[in-house]
Design a protein around this motif. Structure first.
Motif, PDB file in Angstrom:
ATOM      1  N   VAL B  81       0.824  -1.200   0.000  1.00  0.00           N
ATOM      2  CA  VAL B  81       0.000   0.000   0.000  1.00  0.00           C
ATOM      3  C   VAL B  81       0.863   1.256   0.000  1.00  0.00           C
ATOM      4  O   VAL B  81       0.499   2.277  -0.560  1.00  0.00           O
ATOM      5  CB  VAL B  81      -0.954   0.000   1.213  1.00  0.00           C
ATOM      6  CG1 VAL B  81      -1.654   1.326   1.341  1.00  0.00           C
ATOM      7  CG2 VAL B  81      -1.971  -1.122   1.065  1.00  0.00           C
ATOM      8  N   GLU B  82       2.035   1.147   0.638  1.00  0.00           N
ATOM      9  CA  GLU B  82       2.897   2.322   0.670  1.00  0.00           C
ATOM     10  C   GLU B  82       3.498   2.633  -0.693  1.00  0.00           C
ATOM     11  O   GLU B  82       4.091   3.674  -0.892  1.00  0.00           O
ATOM     12  CB  GLU B  82       4.035   2.100   1.682  1.00  0.00           C
ATOM     13  CG  GLU B  82       3.570   2.252   3.106  1.00  0.00           C
ATOM     14  CD  GLU B  82       4.209   1.206   3.995  1.00  0.00           C
ATOM     15  OE1 GLU B  82       5.265   0.704   3.624  1.00  0.00           O
ATOM     16  OE2 GLU B  82       3.615   0.894   5.037  1.00  0.00           O
ATOM     17  N   HIS B  83       3.370   1.700  -1.595  1.00  0.00           N
ATOM     18  CA  HIS B  83       3.941   1.920  -2.918  1.00  0.00           C
ATOM     19  C   HIS B  83       2.888   2.353  -3.916  1.00  0.00           C
ATOM     20  O   HIS B  83       3.153   2.349  -5.101  1.00  0.00           O
ATOM     21  CB  HIS B  83       4.588   0.657  -3.458  1.00  0.00           C
ATOM     22  CG  HIS B  83       5.489  -0.022  -2.499  1.00  0.00           C
ATOM     23  ND1 HIS B  83       6.037  -1.252  -2.740  1.00  0.00           N
ATOM     24  CD2 HIS B  83       5.956   0.350  -1.298  1.00  0.00           C
ATOM     25  CE1 HIS B  83       6.767  -1.609  -1.721  1.00  0.00           C
ATOM     26  NE2 HIS B  83       6.746  -0.655  -0.826  1.00  0.00           N
ATOM     27  N   ILE B  84       1.689   2.666  -3.451  1.00  0.00           N
ATOM     28  CA  ILE B  84       0.638   2.937  -4.429  1.00  0.00           C
ATOM     29  C   ILE B  84       1.101   3.911  -5.485  1.00  0.00           C
ATOM     30  O   ILE B  84       0.862   3.690  -6.664  1.00  0.00           O
ATOM     31  CB  ILE B  84      -0.618   3.592  -3.817  1.00  0.00           C
ATOM     32  CG1 ILE B  84      -0.895   3.046  -2.442  1.00  0.00           C
ATOM     33  CG2 ILE B  84      -1.801   3.368  -4.729  1.00  0.00           C
ATOM     34  CD1 ILE B  84      -2.060   3.787  -1.819  1.00  0.00           C
ATOM     35  N   ALA B  85       1.753   4.974  -5.048  1.00  0.00           N
ATOM     36  CA  ALA B  85       2.167   5.985  -6.012  1.00  0.00           C
ATOM     37  C   ALA B  85       3.046   5.345  -7.079  1.00  0.00           C
ATOM     38  O   ALA B  85       2.839   5.561  -8.271  1.00  0.00           O
ATOM     39  CB  ALA B  85       2.925   7.104  -5.311  1.00  0.00           C
ATOM     40  N   SER B 103      -5.189  13.727 -14.226  1.00  0.00           N
ATOM     41  CA  SER B 103      -5.702  13.013 -13.057  1.00  0.00           C
ATOM     42  C   SER B 103      -4.809  13.223 -11.843  1.00  0.00           C
ATOM     43  O   SER B 103      -3.640  13.583 -11.976  1.00  0.00           O
ATOM     44  CB  SER B 103      -5.764  11.513 -13.345  1.00  0.00           C
ATOM     45  OG  SER B 103      -6.693  11.238 -14.353  1.00  0.00           O
ATOM     46  N   VAL B 104      -5.393  12.932 -10.704  1.00  0.00           N
ATOM     47  CA  VAL B 104      -4.661  13.014  -9.450  1.00  0.00           C
ATOM     48  C   VAL B 104      -4.904  11.738  -8.648  1.00  0.00           C
ATOM     49  O   VAL B 104      -6.023  11.230  -8.618  1.00  0.00           O
ATOM     50  CB  VAL B 104      -5.134  14.239  -8.633  1.00  0.00           C
ATOM     51  CG1 VAL B 104      -4.883  14.036  -7.157  1.00  0.00           C
ATOM     52  CG2 VAL B 104      -4.427  15.496  -9.120  1.00  0.00           C
ATOM     53  N   LEU B 105      -3.838  11.231  -8.033  1.00  0.00           N
ATOM     54  CA  LEU B 105      -3.972  10.080  -7.145  1.00  0.00           C
ATOM     55  C   LEU B 105      -3.956  10.589  -5.712  1.00  0.00           C
ATOM     56  O   LEU B 105      -3.018  11.285  -5.310  1.00  0.00           O
ATOM     57  CB  LEU B 105      -2.799   9.116  -7.358  1.00  0.00           C
ATOM     58  CG  LEU B 105      -2.776   7.883  -6.444  1.00  0.00           C
ATOM     59  CD1 LEU B 105      -3.721   6.813  -6.981  1.00  0.00           C
ATOM     60  CD2 LEU B 105      -1.364   7.325  -6.330  1.00  0.00           C
ATOM     61  N   ILE B 115      -2.508  14.394  -1.975  1.00  0.00           N
ATOM     62  CA  ILE B 115      -2.109  14.072  -3.345  1.00  0.00           C
ATOM     63  C   ILE B 115      -0.753  13.368  -3.330  1.00  0.00           C
ATOM     64  O   ILE B 115       0.216  13.889  -2.772  1.00  0.00           O
ATOM     65  CB  ILE B 115      -2.016  15.340  -4.215  1.00  0.00           C
ATOM     66  CG1 ILE B 115      -3.401  15.971  -4.351  1.00  0.00           C
ATOM     67  CG2 ILE B 115      -1.441  15.001  -5.589  1.00  0.00           C
ATOM     68  CD1 ILE B 115      -3.424  17.181  -5.265  1.00  0.00           C
ATOM     69  N   LEU B 116      -0.697  12.190  -3.917  1.00  0.00           N
ATOM     70  CA  LEU B 116       0.562  11.442  -3.980  1.00  0.00           C
ATOM     71  C   LEU B 116       1.194  11.494  -5.354  1.00  0.00           C
ATOM     72  O   LEU B 116       2.402  11.354  -5.493  1.00  0.00           O
ATOM     73  CB  LEU B 116       0.324   9.969  -3.609  1.00  0.00           C
ATOM     74  CG  LEU B 116       0.194   9.605  -2.141  1.00  0.00           C
ATOM     75  CD1 LEU B 116       0.407   8.132  -1.946  1.00  0.00           C
ATOM     76  CD2 LEU B 116       1.178  10.412  -1.304  1.00  0.00           C
ATOM     77  N   LEU B 130      -2.328  20.739 -11.752  1.00  0.00           N
ATOM     78  CA  LEU B 130      -2.956  20.309 -10.510  1.00  0.00           C
ATOM     79  C   LEU B 130      -1.909  20.369  -9.411  1.00  0.00           C
ATOM     80  O   LEU B 130      -0.724  20.153  -9.657  1.00  0.00           O
ATOM     81  CB  LEU B 130      -3.492  18.889 -10.653  1.00  0.00           C
ATOM     82  CG  LEU B 130      -4.532  18.718 -11.761  1.00  0.00           C
ATOM     83  CD1 LEU B 130      -5.043  17.297 -11.785  1.00  0.00           C
ATOM     84  CD2 LEU B 130      -5.673  19.701 -11.572  1.00  0.00           C
ATOM     85  N   GLY B 131      -2.396  20.660  -8.234  1.00  0.00           N
ATOM     86  CA  GLY B 131      -1.513  20.825  -7.075  1.00  0.00           C
ATOM     87  C   GLY B 131      -0.379  19.825  -7.059  1.00  0.00           C
ATOM     88  O   GLY B 131      -0.526  18.711  -7.536  1.00  0.00           O
ATOM     89  N   PRO B 132       0.766  20.214  -6.500  1.00  0.00           N
ATOM     90  CA  PRO B 132       1.909  19.304  -6.415  1.00  0.00           C
ATOM     91  C   PRO B 132       1.655  18.225  -5.374  1.00  0.00           C
ATOM     92  O   PRO B 132       0.673  18.274  -4.644  1.00  0.00           O
ATOM     93  CB  PRO B 132       3.045  20.221  -5.980  1.00  0.00           C
ATOM     94  CG  PRO B 132       2.376  21.300  -5.207  1.00  0.00           C
ATOM     95  CD  PRO B 132       1.048  21.505  -5.851  1.00  0.00           C
ATOM     96  N   VAL B 133       2.555  17.289  -5.309  1.00  0.00           N
ATOM     97  CA  VAL B 133       2.463  16.222  -4.323  1.00  0.00           C
ATOM     98  C   VAL B 133       2.409  16.827  -2.919  1.00  0.00           C
ATOM     99  O   VAL B 133       3.136  17.769  -2.625  1.00  0.00           O
ATOM    100  CB  VAL B 133       3.682  15.294  -4.432  1.00  0.00           C
ATOM    101  CG1 VAL B 133       3.735  14.346  -3.248  1.00  0.00           C
ATOM    102  CG2 VAL B 133       3.610  14.521  -5.737  1.00  0.00           C
ATOM    103  N   GLY B 134       1.522  16.307  -2.101  1.00  0.00           N
ATOM    104  CA  GLY B 134       1.437  16.802  -0.731  1.00  0.00           C
ATOM    105  C   GLY B 134       0.253  17.703  -0.472  1.00  0.00           C
ATOM    106  O   GLY B 134      -0.100  17.944   0.674  1.00  0.00           O
TER     107      GLY B 134
END
Lengths: 271, 271
Positions: B81-85, B103-105, B115-116, B130-134
């Motif tokens: 799960v920690e690797h989803i990104a 799209s955004v994850l 956001i990842l 779209l917004g940056p990671v975080g």
DNA sequence: GGCCGCGTTGCATGAGGTGAAACCCGCGAA
DNA sequence: TTCGCGGGTTTCACCTCATGCAACGCGGCC
């Protein structure tokens, strides 16, 4: 990531192959790598040296096998205890230059001590060959086992003794064992003498291999996590002389290893 | 290990430096590596390509940063799960070629969605940033948040709603929210409409950024572990047309990612 | 528009990776 | 005891291939 016009770095590529190979097989000899990857041994040697310098693999003294360094991976996963062999290895190498006889590093298992590392290959003497990694030692009849039993927590000691107690244990024999361990604890190091009546793995072998042995526990965080011993041929002069000469070096080594393990578990991340 | 007469392999040595650097800093740009290691960027690029090919690092679409691949390290530590990104990244790249909008994850946090990863840099349109990671997204006012709330276990949903409920919540407003989520669940995808009265992070921003958005949950092992959305400018034709055209692709992508995560968690160890 | 910063690509050069061959060393067999 | 063998280690001359300079593309910002 996948598509890129530039070429890849071949030397790096092959080196990583080696790294991955070492990581998947947990321990691997040069020869195995050679036939697995079809790379000349000379090349492999240089790559392994490089990987070793970066702290990604290390070489076991016991058999020269290459093992992965877990550190980087488990960064923060605590328990440097699983790395004892890796941490202890250099100290055992150093010890081999100070004393004339080989040593074994052992860790406790359910009903025996297991050999994780030994510096015996560094000695020329054929009398110095100590069991390979994985050999199981008796808790009762070996200095290694007694060193651990004497040093560990009482409840743990009780559990182990209960596990080893034969159904037909002679009355008083268990008290004898406890007395031996108490004396060992007081003395600060363990011997394979005096004899104890309980049967246990390879008792006979220990009795007649014609060797003497002394061992001390390696402590970290107040508890013993392993033991290190010294073995020499019985015929070799008086045992007292050997023991007097080398006890201090053995104890110092054990302490140094214990400190190193504690350090790694705590703050530092090694290298 | 330490002393050896042979030379080390420089190319491998430097490559490992890069690997270690990527692993210690969790995310690093090419430029940062450049000034940290004093290697020409061209060289770094080739090394990173090599490391990437071996599966040791991967590049985030969102900002092009290089991240370590945890797999080899945490081998068996479960929770892919920690690797989803990392797992989702290639699917999002593929998605970017099928649909016209980014799209955004997102993954759930205590009181927001984070956001990842995003494939928005793959689109030229400046309207697509779209917004940056975080970046933190509202559970209530974004399609991403609603998709998760609608898909998750009831007890978890209750906990989140309780956490977000304002002290002076208008009577019936909570029922409205539940109704929205129920409809979302029935429909199979989430929208940022209809409006809901509760205040929550960046509500105003969402209301007037002139965008529309739809999102679906990524399921693994029966539970939602993340969401993926699609965002497009409101002025762009009728929303129904956009949604009709791309809903299927979005859902397929979500399913594919969920399946990939489940596979990794289960048997395979990926590379 | 023009400058700057960052990522990317092309390419000429020689540093350095490579592997065949030789060496060493311990072991088992003869 | 000698010999041969199988592993590990070292050496070294060849020539690939890693390298980094230089130039380009691109987007952001003043």
């Amino acid at each position: 990531m996948l598509e890129r016009k530039v070429k890849t770095v071949r030397a790096l590529e092959r080196g990583l192959d080696v790294l991955v190979e070492v990581q998947t097989r947990r321990a691997v000899s040069l020869h195995e790598l050679h036939q697995a990857l079809h790379l000349p041994k000379a090349t492999l040697l240089r790559m392994l040296l490089t990987l070793g310098r970066k702290g990604l693999v290390w070489q076991r003294l016991a058999d020269g096998a290459y093992l992965p360094h877990l550190g980087a991976a488990a960064r923060g996963t605590g328990s440097a205890v699983e790395h004892i062999a890796e941490i202890a290895s250099p100290y055992m190498k150093a010890l081999s230059t100070r004393v004339a006889w080989p040593s074994v590093l052992g860790v406790p298992r359910l009903d025996h001590m297991e050999i994780l590392e030994t510096n015996s290959p560094l000695f020329r003497l054929d009398s110095a060959i100590l069991g390979p990694v994985g050999v199981k030692l008796s808790y009762i009849h070996t200095a290694t086992g007694r060193a651990y039993l004497a040093a560990c927590d009482e409840s743990e000691r009780e559990a182990i003794i209960a596990r080893l107690r034969p159904k037909d244990a002679a009355p008083g024999s268990e008290d004898d064992l406890r007395a031996i361990l108490a004396e060992t604890r007081g003395r600060g190091y363990a011997l394979r003498e005096p004899l104890h009546p309980w049967p246990d793995r390879s008792k006979q072998l220990v009795l007649r291999d014609g060797r003497r042995s002394m061992a001390v526990a390696i402590m970290a965080g107040g508890a013993p996590i392993a033991t290190i011993n010294l073995t020499w041929p019985a015929k070799r002069g008086t045992d007292e002389a050997v023991m007097q000469r080398h006890l201090e070096a053995l104890q110092q080594t054990a302490q140094a290893i214990g400190r190193a393990v504690a350090d790694q578990s705590g703050g530092g991340q090694g290298r």
